[in-house]
Enzyme design. Structure first.
Site, mmCIF file in Angstrom:
data_model
loop_
_atom_site.group_PDB
_atom_site.id
_atom_site.type_symbol
_atom_site.label_atom_id
_atom_site.label_comp_id
_atom_site.label_asym_id
_atom_site.label_seq_id
_atom_site.Cartn_x
_atom_site.Cartn_y
_atom_site.Cartn_z
ATOM 1 N N CYS A 130 23.316 43.061 41.472
ATOM 2 C CA CYS A 130 23.611 44.378 41.380
ATOM 3 C C CYS A 130 23.892 45.203 42.576
ATOM 4 C CB CYS A 130 22.835 45.047 40.307
ATOM 5 S SG CYS A 130 23.121 46.865 39.889
ATOM 6 N N CYS A 133 22.265 48.829 42.315
ATOM 7 C CA CYS A 133 20.851 48.664 42.246
ATOM 8 C C CYS A 133 20.323 48.536 43.574
ATOM 9 C CB CYS A 133 20.316 47.661 41.373
ATOM 10 S SG CYS A 133 20.947 47.541 39.747
ATOM 11 N N ASP A 134 20.928 47.264 44.604
ATOM 12 C CA ASP A 134 20.358 46.622 45.818
ATOM 13 C C ASP A 134 21.167 46.829 46.924
ATOM 14 O OD1 ASP A 134 17.994 45.930 44.051
ATOM 15 O OD2 ASP A 134 18.993 44.065 43.756
#
Length: 308
Positions: A130, A133-134
């Protein structure tokens, strides 16, 4: 008999348990693997409202403690099917059966893996699924994106805005995503494509992720990188409910924002990544858990009123 049984204890299922217990419903959470779901494998979560930075494991623990402190019961078991009828639904598990007036399916989905022998070791520690997300953790670094569909190209576009270099590795001779996405990437100097290449292995240095080995028609090659984002699809965990809930061709439960699926048994709800939806984030999972729990509570209340 429980008022509500929730299958799956990820963010959607745990949120549903919190709302159901606050409505004073008896709740059983059934989980087969990991309390907290996929988010527990993320080293840092920086997009969850109210928490600037915490690990996925910490977030999972907080949700779990919140649900259990409110009185949600827990059972470690694997659900293999549903049966029964309206107001008396049987949840069949490997270790036994449980009954409830309503059931919330919150089994999530898992990211499709590459199938490499040391892949699991680096998930959350060099391998991610992701970019939202990251991606921020790889600012000014070199990253690999594996895949060539829309998801992979969208991940690459987002990563290319901050990463020093993005290398897209696709096993086919061309990308399969939309041409408009490919056009955006072609215009960016820090993006390159390696097509017709199969990821063969993972490189590590001093126990840390260091890149991949890929193979094409010319042989095997090493490609160094700071991180890798795998975007080759997801696998919904809905097989056990296929004879009760309508699944689409990819295996997701057919349900909209109401979290009410097409089901042969009234009183079944679905929440989180296992349902049809366009955005799969921890916040959308918790939102689904809220919606499904409130709908299930109303269903139980209506049943109880009719029995008075």
């Amino acid at each position: 008999m429980y008022d509500i049984i929730i299958v799956g204890a990820g963010p959607a299922g745990l949120t549903a348990a919190i709302y159901a217990r606050r409505a004073e419903k008896s709740v059983l959470l059934i989980e087969k693997e990991c309390f907290g779901g996929q988010i527990t494998k993320s080293p840092r979560v920086e997009n969850y409202p109210g928490s600037r930075s915490l690990s996925g494991a910490e977030l999972g623990d907080l949700l779990f403690e919140h649900a259990t402190d409110l009185g949600a019961e827990i059972e470690l078991d694997t659900v293999v099917g549903l049966g029964g009828k309206r107001g008396n639904i049987t949840v069949k598990c490997e270790g036994g059966e449980y009954t409830a007036k309503a059931v919330i399916i919150a089994t999530g989905s898992t990211h499709r893996r590459l199938g490499l022998y040391n892949e699991e070791k680096f998930i959350g520690e060099g391998i991610s699924f992701c970019a939202v997300c990251d991606g921020a953790f790889y600012k000014d670094k070199k990253v690999i994106v594996v895949g060539g569909g829309n998801s992979a190209l969208q991940e690459a576009i987002l990563l290319s805005e901050t990463a020093r270099e993005v290398v897209i590795v696709q096993n086919l001779g061309e990308v399969t995503g939309e041409k408009s996405l490919k056009t955006v990437l072609d215009a960016r100097d820090n993006v390159k494509f390696i097509l017709g290449a199969q990821v063969y292995g993972i490189l590590e240095e001093d126990g840390k992720f260091a890149g991949i080995i890929y193979q094409d028609i010319d042989g095997k090659f090493m490609l160094g990188a700071d991180g890798m984002f795998v975007a080759i699809g997801q696998v919904p965990q809905c097989e056990a409910f296929a004879d009760v809930v309508t699944l689409n061709r990819w295996g997701y439960a057919e349900a909209g924002e109401s979290c009410v699926p097409e089901s042969k048994i009234e009183g079944v709800f679905v929440a989180g990544d296992c349902r049809t939806k366009s955005v799969r984030q921890v916040t959308t999972a918790t939102a689904d858990g809220t919606v499904a729990a409130l709908a299930a509570c109303k269903f139980v209340d209506d049943l109880n009123l009719r029995r008075i």
